[in-house]
Design an enzyme around this catalytic site. Structure first.
Site: not given
Length: 431
Positions: A214-218, A237, A335
């Protein structure tokens, strides 16, 4: 008639193009950083000419002025993924939310939500008259095919991505030339907590695995700890700048993929100019509609597919809430479930739900029961691994008692006592 003649005949201004929108129409907008800002601005400026125009799309990254309270008589937003700029509209009742798995969103256009107008954002045409949908292929490709009228912003800053992402000029009814840099999403700040989560997730990634991120800090934190891995692949995705860094370092090359070998497969992109420059005319990057990339039966053709997503809460049964805070819708499934289920059919696949053990306001994200009204995103039958900064809990095919014990062991130490009490009350046994 040559495509160049057709192009010139259909060339118009944004103000004239949005005149094709009529009251009561349903309009789709390209997704995220791919949204055609210039045409959207013209549509909002022309709001007095409309009543009850339904705007349907996923995450908005631009101004999103059509959801303002004073626009209520002119536009109604129907979100397929609630974002920061549309939450208030949905919560107030001015806007709507339609639950839908990401890979099924294109089916809306030919079924329950037929489109009158699709507004898309494309690269300039190539020598054969084909424009690329660039960073937002997802549901936009299907929208072009389904809509009665297609309005396109042609922008030299839109990368010419490759794959199943091209639209011929003949399918564009109104062509608006307007060059402007794409919206950018700067890299997030990564804290020590996220670094801990990233390190634990990386322990579950092996050489040659194919990743969905996905997107982001993690996700970005996970990438930090993959630098010693070899031959990683991407079927996702989306991806962002962190993937580019690992490609350039030779870590991600998709060399061991058994499906789309040698390619990074995605349906949309979000990041900075570095990312947009990397994907431009790059044969290593293969962009496809979301009905392809996120279909579990297709994504699952990748051996050793590893999905990494985040969530808001997990209860002791392993039920995952990733989109609501109580009864308030703050995002959507994205997703996550598409790829959780894809990993289940992938040979050697694993799915990871990763989260900090404690939310920003200090409450535990591992709870005895989900908050009242919470929506279950990934159900307990699909869940596989849960990861926090305190460790890894493998839940799949374990008893409900063993699941609860594993989750409590990776919860924040400050809440483990009360979770153990809840465990003993629920399961009538000592922890």
């Amino acid at each position: 008639m040559s495509w160049k003649t057709l192009y010139n005949e259909r060339l118009t201004s944004a103000a004239a193009a949005v005149g094709r929108i009529k009251s009561g129409n349903r309009v789709s907008l390209s997704h995220a950083v791919g949204e055609p800002s210039h045409i959207i601005d013209a549509m909002v400026a022309n709001h007095a000419a409309y009543r009850d125009v339904e705007i349907v799309h996923m995450v908005p990254m631009g101004k999103c002025e059509y959801v303002k309270p004073e626009m209520a008589a002119h536009f109604r937003h129907n979100s397929v993924f609630v974002g920061a700029k549309t939450r208030d509209s949905v919560a107030s009742g001015q806007g709507d939310f339609t639950p839908c798995y990401f890979h099924q969103v294109p089916h809306l256009w030919s079924g329950p939500l037929p489109l009158d107008v699709a507004i898309v954002h494309v690269s300039p045409p190539d020598e054969h008259g084909y424009c690329s949908l660039g960073v937002s292929v997802d549901y936009s490709k299907h929208a072009v095919d389904a809509a009665k009228t297609v309005i396109a912003q042609v922008n030299k800053f839109m990368p010419r991505t490759l794959g199943d992402c091209f639209v011929h000029v003949s399918k564009l009814h109104c062509i608006v030339e307007h060059d402007e840099p794409l919206l950018e999403l700067p890299p997030p700040k990564i804290t020590d907590v996220e670094r801990g989560i990233g390190e634990n997730c990386a322990r579950l990634v092996q050489d040659g695995d194919c990743l969905q991120l996905g997107i982001g800090a993690i996700p970005d934190a996970v990438l930090l700890f993959l630098k010693e891995k070899k031959d990683l692949g991407i079927h996702s995705e989306m991806f962002s700048d962190g993937v580019v860094e690992l490609v350039q370092a030779g870590v991600i090359n998709s060399a061991r993929k058994n499906f789309h070998r040698g390619q990074l497969v995605a349906t949309f992109l979000m990041g900075t100019k570095k990312l947009y420059d990397f994907v431009n005319d790059n044969p290593m990057v293969s962009m496809h509609p979301v009905s392809y990339t996120n279909d579990p039966a297709i994504a699952g053709k990748n051996d050793n597919l590893v999905s990494i997503n985040s969530c808001i809460q997990v209860d002791l049964l392993g039920q995952v809430c990733s989109e609501t805070v109580g009864t308030t819708q703050i995002s959507a499934v994205g997703g996550q479930v598409d790829f959780v289920r894809a990993t289940a059919v992938s040979r050697g696949g694993r799915s990871i739900i990763a989260m900090p053990s404690i939310a920003k306001k200090g409450e535990s994200k591992i709870v005895s029961v989900l908050e009242e009204g919470a929506g279950i995103t990934t159900n307990r039958y699909d869940v596989d691994y849960i990861v926090t900064e305190h460790g890894i809990a493998h839940l799949k095919y374990r008893t409900v008692r063993d699941r609860a014990r594993a989750l409590i062991n990776i919860a924040h130490p400050n809440v483990q006592g009360e979770l153990k009490e809840a465990f003993e009350k629920r399961f009538k046994t000592k922890f």
